[in-house]
Design an enzyme around this catalytic site. Structure first.
Site, PDB file in Angstrom:
ATOM      1  N   LYS A  57      13.467 -14.094  -6.015  1.00 32.10           N
ATOM      2  CA  LYS A  57      12.218 -14.555  -5.390  1.00 32.10           C
ATOM      3  C   LYS A  57      11.408 -15.382  -6.397  1.00 32.10           C
ATOM      4  O   LYS A  57      11.636 -15.302  -7.600  1.00 32.10           O
ATOM      5  CB  LYS A  57      11.429 -13.358  -4.872  1.00 32.10           C
ATOM      6  CG  LYS A  57      11.147 -12.279  -5.901  1.00 32.10           C
ATOM      7  CD  LYS A  57      10.847 -10.952  -5.203  1.00 32.10           C
ATOM      8  CE  LYS A  57      10.319  -9.936  -6.223  1.00 32.10           C
ATOM      9  NZ  LYS A  57      10.159  -8.604  -5.628  1.00 32.10           N
ATOM     10  N   TYR A 278     -13.659 -25.682 -27.077  1.00 31.80           N
ATOM     11  CA  TYR A 278     -14.717 -25.577 -26.074  1.00 31.80           C
ATOM     12  C   TYR A 278     -15.646 -24.406 -26.375  1.00 31.80           C
ATOM     13  O   TYR A 278     -15.192 -23.303 -26.692  1.00 31.80           O
ATOM     14  CB  TYR A 278     -14.109 -25.346 -24.685  1.00 31.80           C
ATOM     15  CG  TYR A 278     -13.588 -26.606 -24.027  1.00 31.80           C
ATOM     16  CD1 TYR A 278     -14.404 -27.718 -23.857  1.00 31.80           C
ATOM     17  CD2 TYR A 278     -12.282 -26.661 -23.563  1.00 31.80           C
ATOM     18  CE1 TYR A 278     -13.923 -28.863 -23.233  1.00 31.80           C
ATOM     19  CE2 TYR A 278     -11.788 -27.793 -22.940  1.00 31.80           C
ATOM     20  CZ  TYR A 278     -12.622 -28.902 -22.782  1.00 31.80           C
ATOM     21  OH  TYR A 278     -12.143 -30.017 -22.168  1.00 31.80           O
TER      22      TYR A 278
HETATM   23  C1  LIG Z   1      10.930  -7.736  -6.348  1.00 36.26           C
HETATM   24  C2  LIG Z   1      11.745  -6.731  -5.648  1.00 36.26           C
HETATM   25  C3  LIG Z   1      12.934  -6.251  -6.237  1.00 36.26           C
HETATM   26  C4  LIG Z   1      13.303  -6.592  -7.662  1.00 36.26           C
HETATM   27  O1  LIG Z   1      12.412  -5.909  -8.513  1.00 36.26           O
HETATM   28  P1  LIG Z   1      12.522  -5.991 -10.093  1.00 36.26           P
HETATM   29  O2  LIG Z   1      11.521  -5.016 -10.572  1.00 36.26           O
HETATM   30  O3  LIG Z   1      12.188  -7.384 -10.473  1.00 36.26           O
HETATM   31  O4  LIG Z   1      13.910  -5.641 -10.457  1.00 36.26           O
HETATM   32  C5  LIG Z   1      13.729  -5.400  -5.501  1.00 36.26           C
HETATM   33  N1  LIG Z   1      13.387  -5.026  -4.246  1.00 36.26           N
HETATM   34  C6  LIG Z   1      12.235  -5.444  -3.666  1.00 36.26           C
HETATM   35  C7  LIG Z   1      11.913  -4.980  -2.296  1.00 36.26           C
HETATM   36  C8  LIG Z   1      11.386  -6.304  -4.348  1.00 36.26           C
HETATM   37  O5  LIG Z   1      10.236  -6.706  -3.779  1.00 36.26           O
END
Ligand SMILES: *Cc1c(COP(=O)(O)O)cnc(C)c1O
Length: 383
Positions: A57, A278
């Protein structure tokens, strides 16, 4: 270093354009696909025969879903998870028709035809999504694949227990749905002592027994390290593949994946009393040598992150405020002339890990990775 061009994938840029040249870039992000492959193998070893997906993702945790997916595919990974259907459509184009692509956030109403066209499998999180997918299947006169997610105690995504009870009591609710997995997600997997993990596992057991029999999936990266009881039939790591420590209280069992280096745009010497950056939040209390690097909050480096860069093992603290496109470093620890325009200093690498950088910014490695900006020259090695 070889850039990932000529292997069927576009050079990556978050804005969709070609990556900026190394000579013109203000900073260079090197992504080690060989390290990602080794991390996948390490997780596979720990999983001892259980299948292992790749969670990609947010464009592969900011590192380029297309490139990471291709690297994982070479290790035999044939199940990927993304958050949104748009990410799935983009991934399908580069990965080809073979692998399964699951959409974690489910399908927004009306997006079912696009998901079918791209061969995506929704993660069904509600009774409404179940109904919509079953109707889509009926309309096509065939069954459609999906995962069913139940909420075992995180209150984020997935069918609540009462919703599970309601749908299983409905005749034909799952007609036309090819249930590939029943899954759930852990809220506190990175805290192995937390009773919440066992509570969620117990609730997951209870809920999945109510549903039609199907393979099960519960563990994210940290969940894999909770032990075999959490492995079920499929693990879903993301962060650990990308080099983030899945066991925050222990040394990182994964290989680091990225190196981020920024270019020195200018060096100078200032007199005692000079106001720096700044707001003049800092004044030189003696003669100082400074270097300005071409990386700032516009590249995802948090403005509030008190931090440092490194050059040949020497720590160069930030001084004054982080600007949009630049940061001022105090390089007085280096001999005069040792660092000059065009030289690279390390922001993430052997001297400072992603998790270290996250600690300085008061956040987690995940956010550091997904914040990495679009202006970097991206170099893929080890594919
Ligand atoms: C993001 C996610 C994962 C992966 O999680 P990590 O902690 O990055 O390994 C697995 N399952 C679901 C439902 C997620 O949202």
């Amino acid at each position: 270093m070889n850039d990932d061009t000529g292997r069927g994938f576009p050079a990556h840029d978050a804005s969709g354009g070609p990556t900026v040249s190394k000579a013109a870039a203000g900073a260079i992000l090197t992504i080690d696909l060989g390290a990602i492959r080794e991390n996948y193998r390490r997780l596979k070893t720990r999983l001892n025969g259980v299948r292992c997906a790749g969670v990609l993702k947010a464009d592969g945790y900011g590192l380029g879903a297309a490139q990471v997916a291709a690297a994982l595919a070479k290790e035999g990974c044939d199940i990927f998870f993304v958050a949104l259907p748009g990410e799935g459509v983009a991934l399908r184009k580069v990965i080809g028709p073979g692998p399964d692509i699951f959409v974690l956030n489910g399908l927004p109403p009306g997006s079912e035809p696009e998901a079918v066209a791209a061969g995506l499998c929704p993660v069904i999180n509600s009774a409404m999504q179940l109904k919509a997918w079953a109707e889509t299947a009926r309309g096509m006169g065939r069954s459609l694949p999906a995962a069913i997610q139940v909420d075992s105690g995180m209150a984020r995504l997935g069918m609540a227990p009462a919703e599970v009870e309601a749908v299983v009591g409905e005749a034909g609710a799952f007609d036309g749905i090819d249930i590939r997995f029943v899954m759930s997600h852990l809220a506190r997997a990175d805290e192995p002592q937390q009773a919440a993990n066992e509570a969620q596992r117990g609730e997951f057991e209870r809920l999945r027994k109510m549903l039609p029999a199907a393979p099960a999936s519960l563990a994210n990266s940290s969940g894999i390290f909770l032990g075999p009881a959490y492995h079920y039939d499929l693990a879903r790591p993301g962060a650990a593949l990308h080099g983030v420590n899945p066991t925050p209280n222990e040394p990182n069992p994964m290989l680091p994946v990225i190196r981020l280096e920024a270019k020195v745009a200018q060096t100078r010497q200032v007199s005692a009393g000079a106001g720096i950056g700044y707001g003049h939040t800092h004044h030189a209390d003696e003669v100082l040598r400074l270097a300005t690097i071409s990386l700032g909050y516009g590249d995802g480096w948090h403005r509030r992150a008190a931090s440092a860069a490194w050059f040949e093992g020497v720590r160069l603290p930030f001084i004054g405020r982080v600007s949009m496109d630049s940061i001022i470093l105090d390089i007085s620890a280096l001999a005069a002339g040792r660092l000059s325009e065009g030289d690279l200093v390390e922001l993430i690498g052997p001297s400072q890990s992603v998790d270290d950088a996250a600690g300085h910014a008061g956040t987690i490695g995940y956010e550091i990775l997904t914040s990495l900006g679009a202006r970097f020259h991206r170099s893929y090695i080890g594919g």
